[in-house]
Design a protein around this motif. Structure first.
Motif, mmCIF file in Angstrom:
data_model
loop_
_atom_site.group_PDB
_atom_site.id
_atom_site.type_symbol
_atom_site.label_atom_id
_atom_site.label_comp_id
_atom_site.label_asym_id
_atom_site.label_seq_id
_atom_site.Cartn_x
_atom_site.Cartn_y
_atom_site.Cartn_z
ATOM 1 N N ARG A 1 0.641 -1.165 0.014
ATOM 2 C CA ARG A 1 -0.047 -0.048 -0.046
ATOM 3 C C ARG A 1 0.904 1.208 0.108
ATOM 4 O O ARG A 1 2.074 1.234 0.372
ATOM 5 N N CYS A 2 0.195 2.289 -0.327
ATOM 6 C CA CYS A 2 0.926 3.570 -0.283
ATOM 7 C C CYS A 2 1.105 3.910 0.973
ATOM 8 O O CYS A 2 0.316 3.991 2.121
ATOM 9 N N LEU A 3 2.428 4.521 1.322
ATOM 10 C CA LEU A 3 2.824 4.831 2.887
ATOM 11 C C LEU A 3 2.859 6.479 2.843
ATOM 12 O O LEU A 3 3.181 6.782 4.106
ATOM 13 N N ASN A 4 2.252 6.920 2.142
ATOM 14 C CA ASN A 4 2.408 8.796 2.287
ATOM 15 C C ASN A 4 1.581 8.976 3.453
ATOM 16 O O ASN A 4 2.051 10.311 4.017
ATOM 17 N N CYS B 1 10.119 5.932 -2.178
ATOM 18 C CA CYS B 1 10.487 7.060 -2.754
ATOM 19 C C CYS B 1 9.307 8.257 -2.694
ATOM 20 O O CYS B 1 8.186 8.035 -2.976
ATOM 21 N N VAL B 2 9.510 9.388 -1.835
ATOM 22 C CA VAL B 2 8.666 10.157 -1.657
ATOM 23 C C VAL B 2 7.916 10.752 -2.857
ATOM 24 O O VAL B 2 6.802 10.793 -3.073
ATOM 25 N N GLU B 3 8.814 11.063 -3.807
ATOM 26 C CA GLU B 3 8.479 11.634 -4.997
ATOM 27 C C GLU B 3 7.337 10.832 -5.685
ATOM 28 O O GLU B 3 6.420 11.057 -6.430
ATOM 29 N N LEU B 4 7.788 9.370 -5.994
ATOM 30 C CA LEU B 4 7.209 8.476 -6.572
ATOM 31 C C LEU B 4 5.660 8.084 -5.837
ATOM 32 O O LEU B 4 4.804 7.935 -6.637
ATOM 33 N N GLU B 5 5.606 8.117 -4.671
ATOM 34 C CA GLU B 5 4.594 7.963 -3.834
ATOM 35 C C GLU B 5 3.602 9.061 -3.978
ATOM 36 O O GLU B 5 2.482 8.926 -4.148
ATOM 37 N N GLU B 6 4.003 10.296 -4.161
ATOM 38 C CA GLU B 6 3.280 11.600 -4.246
ATOM 39 C C GLU B 6 2.715 11.343 -5.834
ATOM 40 O O GLU B 6 1.654 11.735 -5.889
#
Length: 377
Positions: free
Chosen positions: A163-166, A250-255
């Motif tokens: 799952r997304c972790l953002n 990766c923060v950018e990839l998740e965003e």
């Protein structure tokens, strides 16, 4: 559910008298209705070609009914299995289907009575084919969009392994420098103690006491750990041996994934409205075309059966399905004089394969209007 039959009998004295008898019988029972079905004077053309036109109309009848059913099924799937919404949108000229049939008026603007039967058949055939082709295309595009969104939603709401972790990880939870990095590790709840005891020994370059539990659900937790960048691959391998999962993050990839999810959600909502409107409009056109096909079939069969000059009356019978057998017996008794060799019918033949089913033969002309087109599986 009721049965609707379009029947035709010649305007001879006996048949006309028996039609009046039929109406009186129906009026007494109060469980059926019988009314005139207006078919305009159409161009007969060459009698030799009429039989071919009749066959074409028979095939077109089955094809059109099949496309109507597909349109209804698609409408139900798009509306997330809400049958009530399907019924609200499956209308003909703004009224329910039975009302449209019982109040049928020939659309001369669309289907000019100055055209031959074969020309009218071709016009409707092209119309139905166009709708069927576009239905396949639009349905495929909408389902592809829906599937993409469902896959992203599944990833966004799935297990901690995917799952997304953002919404779990904050930027301040991550240490990123020239030499250091922070990894996110999924640890099963039963292995928390093992993780606390061993994570520093999974590499010589782990920052001591750097692990923090960021989140947990019923099955596992997300732990952060800081180490030197050059130790990432050895750490990952040792962690896997110990049944710990290092998450790619990766923060950018998740965003970017989150933005894509929002964009697809908005796009699906927009396409939902567009597709439902298209389905509603084209179901309306299909059903109207279908009843015109029925009228054309009654006209063509009446000419073939009763001859020229054109001299018949078309009637619309509506009866409760449980009384259909008794009504057929009544009709057979009243109109047997038209063809004493005709076999009485028990039920109309229903078939989902256009062109492979033959209409049952009666002493009078009869076509079934399938009122179960909305009875979806």
């Amino acid at each position: 559910m009721s049965d609707l039959w379009l029947i035709s009998v010649p305007l001879d004295k006996t048949s006309s008298t028996n039609v009046e008898k039929l109406k009186r019988t129906i009026a007494k029972s109060n469980q059926a209705s019988c009314g005139k079905f207006f078919i305009p004077e159409l161009k007969v053309g060459i009698l030799d070609s009429l039989l071919s036109v009749s066959d074409d109309l028979s095939r077109l009848d089955g094809v059109t009914e099949s496309v109507i059913k597909k349109t209804c099924q698609c409408m139900k799937e798009v509306m997330e299995q809400s049958s009530d919404k399907v019924l609200e949108n499956a209308l003909a000229n703004g009224v329910d289907l039975t009302t449209y049939v019982t109040r049928f008026q020939w659309d001369k603007a669309k289907y000019s009575t100055s055209l031959s039967l074969s020309a009218l058949t071709e016009i409707i055939s092209k119309e139905v084919t166009l709708v069927e082709t576009e239905l396949k295309s639009r349905s495929a595009a909408y389902n592809s969009l829906k599937s993409s969104l469902q896959n992203l939603e599944l990833k966004h709401r799935g297990t901690l392994h995917s799952r997304c972790l953002n919404d779990i990880v904050r930027k301040e939870d991550l240490v990123v420098s020239e030499y250091l990095t922070t990894l996110l590790v999924i640890v099963n709840r039963g292995s928390y103690n093992q993780w606390d005891r061993t994570y520093e020994s999974l590499s010589d370059f782990v920052v001591p006491r750097s692990s923090r539990r960021l989140y947990e659900d019923e099955e596992a937790g997300v732990f952060s750990v800081t180490l030197f960048k050059r130790a990432v691959n050895p750490f990952r391998a040792k962690a896997q041996e110990s049944k710990f999962t290092v998450r790619e993050y990766c923060v950018e990839l998740e965003e970017q994934k989150l933005r894509e999810l929002k964009q697809l959600t908005v796009c699906k909502k927009e396409q939902y409205g567009v597709f439902v409107r298209w389905l509603k409009v084209n179901f309306n056109q299909l059903f109207i075309a279908w009843i015109h096909i029925k009228a054309l079939r009654v006209f063509a069969e009446s000419v073939l059966r009763y001859g020229l000059p054109v001299n018949f009356q078309a009637l619309l019978l509506q009866t409760e399905r449980k009384r259909s057998k008794k009504m057929r017996e009544e009709l057979a008794s009243l109109f047997m004089h038209l063809d004493p060799t005709a076999m009485t019918s028990k039920t109309d033949v229903n078939c989902d394969i256009p062109g492979l089913c033959q209409q049952e033969y009666f002493s009078y002309i009869s076509f079934h209007i399938n009122t179960s087109v909305l009875e979806l599986s």
